[in-house]
Each structure stands twice: as C-alpha cells, then as structure tokens.
Design an enzyme around this catalytic site. Structure first.
Site, PDB file in Angstrom:
ATOM      1  N   HIS A  29      11.078  -0.178   1.617  1.00 53.30           N
ATOM      2  CA  HIS A  29      11.029   1.288   1.607  1.00 53.30           C
ATOM      3  C   HIS A  29      11.519   1.845   2.935  1.00 53.30           C
ATOM      4  O   HIS A  29      11.401   1.208   3.973  1.00 53.30           O
ATOM      5  CB  HIS A  29       9.651   1.838   1.255  1.00 53.30           C
ATOM      6  CG  HIS A  29       8.514   1.554   2.215  1.00 53.30           C
ATOM      7  ND1 HIS A  29       8.178   0.303   2.665  1.00 53.30           N
ATOM      8  CD2 HIS A  29       7.610   2.389   2.783  1.00 53.30           C
ATOM      9  CE1 HIS A  29       7.116   0.371   3.452  1.00 53.30           C
ATOM     10  NE2 HIS A  29       6.747   1.632   3.558  1.00 53.30           N
ATOM     11  N   HIS A  57       0.858  -1.187   0.000  1.00 50.72           N
ATOM     12  CA  HIS A  57       0.000   0.000   0.000  1.00 50.72           C
ATOM     13  C   HIS A  57       0.896   1.240   0.000  1.00 50.72           C
ATOM     14  O   HIS A  57       1.939   1.245   0.644  1.00 50.72           O
ATOM     15  CB  HIS A  57      -0.942   0.014   1.218  1.00 50.72           C
ATOM     16  CG  HIS A  57      -0.242   0.064   2.552  1.00 50.72           C
ATOM     17  ND1 HIS A  57      -0.445  -0.874   3.551  1.00 50.72           N
ATOM     18  CD2 HIS A  57       0.648   0.945   3.069  1.00 50.72           C
ATOM     19  CE1 HIS A  57       0.291  -0.571   4.593  1.00 50.72           C
ATOM     20  NE2 HIS A  57       0.975   0.519   4.345  1.00 50.72           N
ATOM     21  N   GLU A  90       6.746  -3.504   7.701  1.00 51.14           N
ATOM     22  CA  GLU A  90       5.314  -3.752   7.457  1.00 51.14           C
ATOM     23  C   GLU A  90       5.075  -5.137   6.837  1.00 51.14           C
ATOM     24  O   GLU A  90       3.971  -5.668   6.911  1.00 51.14           O
ATOM     25  CB  GLU A  90       4.743  -2.696   6.489  1.00 51.14           C
ATOM     26  CG  GLU A  90       4.618  -1.315   7.091  1.00 51.14           C
ATOM     27  CD  GLU A  90       3.974  -0.303   6.117  1.00 51.14           C
ATOM     28  OE1 GLU A  90       3.487   0.708   6.593  1.00 51.14           O
ATOM     29  OE2 GLU A  90       3.966  -0.537   4.889  1.00 51.14           O
ATOM     30  N   HIS A 128      -1.530   4.390   9.973  1.00 50.97           N
ATOM     31  CA  HIS A 128      -0.355   5.260  10.042  1.00 50.97           C
ATOM     32  C   HIS A 128      -0.651   6.481  10.912  1.00 50.97           C
ATOM     33  O   HIS A 128      -0.448   7.611  10.508  1.00 50.97           O
ATOM     34  CB  HIS A 128       0.080   5.666   8.643  1.00 50.97           C
ATOM     35  CG  HIS A 128       0.328   4.495   7.723  1.00 50.97           C
ATOM     36  ND1 HIS A 128      -0.676   3.713   7.220  1.00 50.97           N
ATOM     37  CD2 HIS A 128       1.479   3.980   7.231  1.00 50.97           C
ATOM     38  CE1 HIS A 128      -0.159   2.755   6.448  1.00 50.97           C
ATOM     39  NE2 HIS A 128       1.150   2.899   6.441  1.00 50.97           N
TER      40      HIS A 128
HETATM   41 FE    FE Z   1       2.502   1.747   5.264  1.00 51.88          FE
END
Ligand code: FE
Length: 283
Positions: free
Chosen positions: A201, A13, A248, A60
């Site tokens: 990331h 996502h 994640e 988040h």
């Molecule tokens: Fe995320």
C-alpha cells in the site's frame, strides 16, 4: 515447564476494520471475505489457548510522536489503555498485560541479546495493535474487564514510519531473540507472536493507492519457505515494489524470527487500498 512460543500470525492492519467491528458491519459483502478468513484462525487459537500475545506493531503517531520516536519500544505494564486516534476512544476492553514476562523480556533482550529497547510503563494502543486483536480474538464491546480479551498481551512497537528505520534483518533477529527469551522464562505460559502491518500500500504522493498483489504473494511464499533470505530485503526494494507504507512488512519478519513450525492458514484479499494478508504458523 518454561514458557514457549506456540504460534505466529502475520496479518495486515487497516484502521477501517476497527470502525467495521464497532458498527457490526463485518457481514457486509465488501468485508465478509476478510472476516471469514479469520473464522478458522479463531478456532485454531481457541484450541491453542495461548496465555499471552506479543503484538509487534507500529503506532501511527497516535501515542508515539515524531518529536521522539523509538526504534523498538516494549510495553512493561499491567495494562494498556485504548488510544484515541482522533475519532474518540473505541468501545473496547482495556488490554491486560503480562508484567512479569515483560520484565523478563526486557532484561533478556537488553542484557543477553543487546537490543537496546525503549521500555514503556504506559502505552495507549491504536489500530496497528487493536485491529489484529479484533480479527483474531473474540472480545466484548464494553470497557468492563468481564467482556475482555481472551489473552493477555504485550505490545512491541516498531518504528516503520520515521526514517532511518530498523532493517528487515534487525527485525528478524529481534524475533529470534524473543524466541530465546520466551523459552528462558520459567513460568509455563503459551505465547503467540503477531506481526502486523502492510501488505502492499501507498497512502501518499503520486502513487497513492499503488498496490502489487504479485509482490504480496511472493512475500508470503518467502516468509514461509525462506524467512532468513527474505530478511535481506531492503526498505527501498519493498517501497519501490509494493508502495511506501508496505515497509511495515518488516514487522512480519519479527514474528517469523520468533515462530517456527508448520504453516497453517494463508489468505489474501485486496479489494481496497491495502493488501490484506494473513499467514499463521504452529510451532
Ligand atoms: Fe499501518
């Protein structure tokens, strides 16, 4: 026939996908390969016809705050609002829940499997939840129910933000427990489990923008061939090899603990600051 898990989907996502969907920009050159990868997935889902999606995602800090951030939080509600991540509420239909299955899951997971979940009678879902739904399911843009989602959904929010985080193995075991809990629910429902987040990331510090495509492909390989072994990976190994926020990925292991069977789709696209992975399993 009792309920059963018919499929699992691991997918990344990123919040920008939400803006692209809302502005009808999915056919632009930078985005088209990502959305095209979901055309066969949507066709597959249209044939599988799941009644419910259990979406394993992280918030988040849109609805869950750092002052009290639950490790595992399960939605137990008739419906879930669209959250506001600071840019206003997206023009999406409200998410319809599956309350009785949520109640069953909460009892089975707490009493039988000893996962002490936080139970939430209200959750406003944000991009961690909505972007996977955007990618996998056709839906209207309006708020009215008629333009709504083709599945009901149950959010399962995981803390992958505020350390200490649950281990990858704990997430995998939670998926296995979900599998058992779903199959002991007497109503005949078809369930898909989605695990979202990552892939590589890092969005902070000196390594901002760090990615590792090799790691991402390795992770997809292992998720398919040896998920129990992959569950032994530490947070540190993921963060060092694939960036801080790649942690994640532990949520994909919850999906894989719940979903068995054959791998159907696999795709990887990394044109931006997050590795966009996709893998599906048909149970
Ligand atoms: Fe995320």
């Amino acid at each position: 026939m009792p309920s059963r898990i018919v499929g699992g989907i691991g997918l990344s996502h990123v919040p920008s996908v939400g803006a692209v969907v809302d502005r009808n920009r999915s056919q632009e050159p930078a985005w088209k390969p990502l959305f095209d990868a979901y055309i066969p997935v949507r066709e597959w889902l249209a044939q599988l016809k799941p009644d419910v999606a259990i979406v394993v995602y992280n918030d988040h800090a849109a609805d869950f705050g750092f002052e009290k951030y639950p490790t595992f939080a399960l939605g137990v509600a008739e419906r879930y609002a669209i959250g506001d991540e600071g840019f206003g509420t997206r023009p999406l239909p409200e998410v319809q829940g599956e309350l009785d299955l949520s109640i069953h899951l909460s009892e089975a997971l707490v009493y039988e499997h000893e996962f002490d979940l936080t139970l939430c009678q209200e959750i406003a879902v944000e991009h961690g939840f909505l972007v996977p739904m955007n990618l996998c399911f056709p839906h209207g843009q309006g708020k009215d129910e008629m333009s709504g989602w083709p599945v009901r959904a149950i959010p399962l929010q995981v803390n992958v933000i505020q350390h200490p985080l649950p281990t990858a193995r704990r997430c995998y075991k939670l998926g296995q427990a979900i599998r058992e809990a779903v199959s002991s629910y007497p109503q005949d429902l078809k369930v898909v489990v989605m695990g979202t987040g990552g892939m590589s990331h890092q969005l902070q510090g000196r390594r901002f923008g760090y990615m590792n495509e090799k790691f991402d492909h390795w992770f997809l390989d292992q998720l398919e061939s040896d998920p129990a072994g992959l569950a032994g990976i530490t947070h540190r190994e993921i963060m060092e090899q694939a960036g801080a926020e790649a942690v994640e990925l532990i949520m994909w292991l919850t999906m894989r603990g719940a979903a068995r069977g054959k791998r159907i789709h696999r795709h990887y696209y990394a044109p931006m600051t997050t590795g966009m992975g996709l893998i599906t399993f048909e149970d």
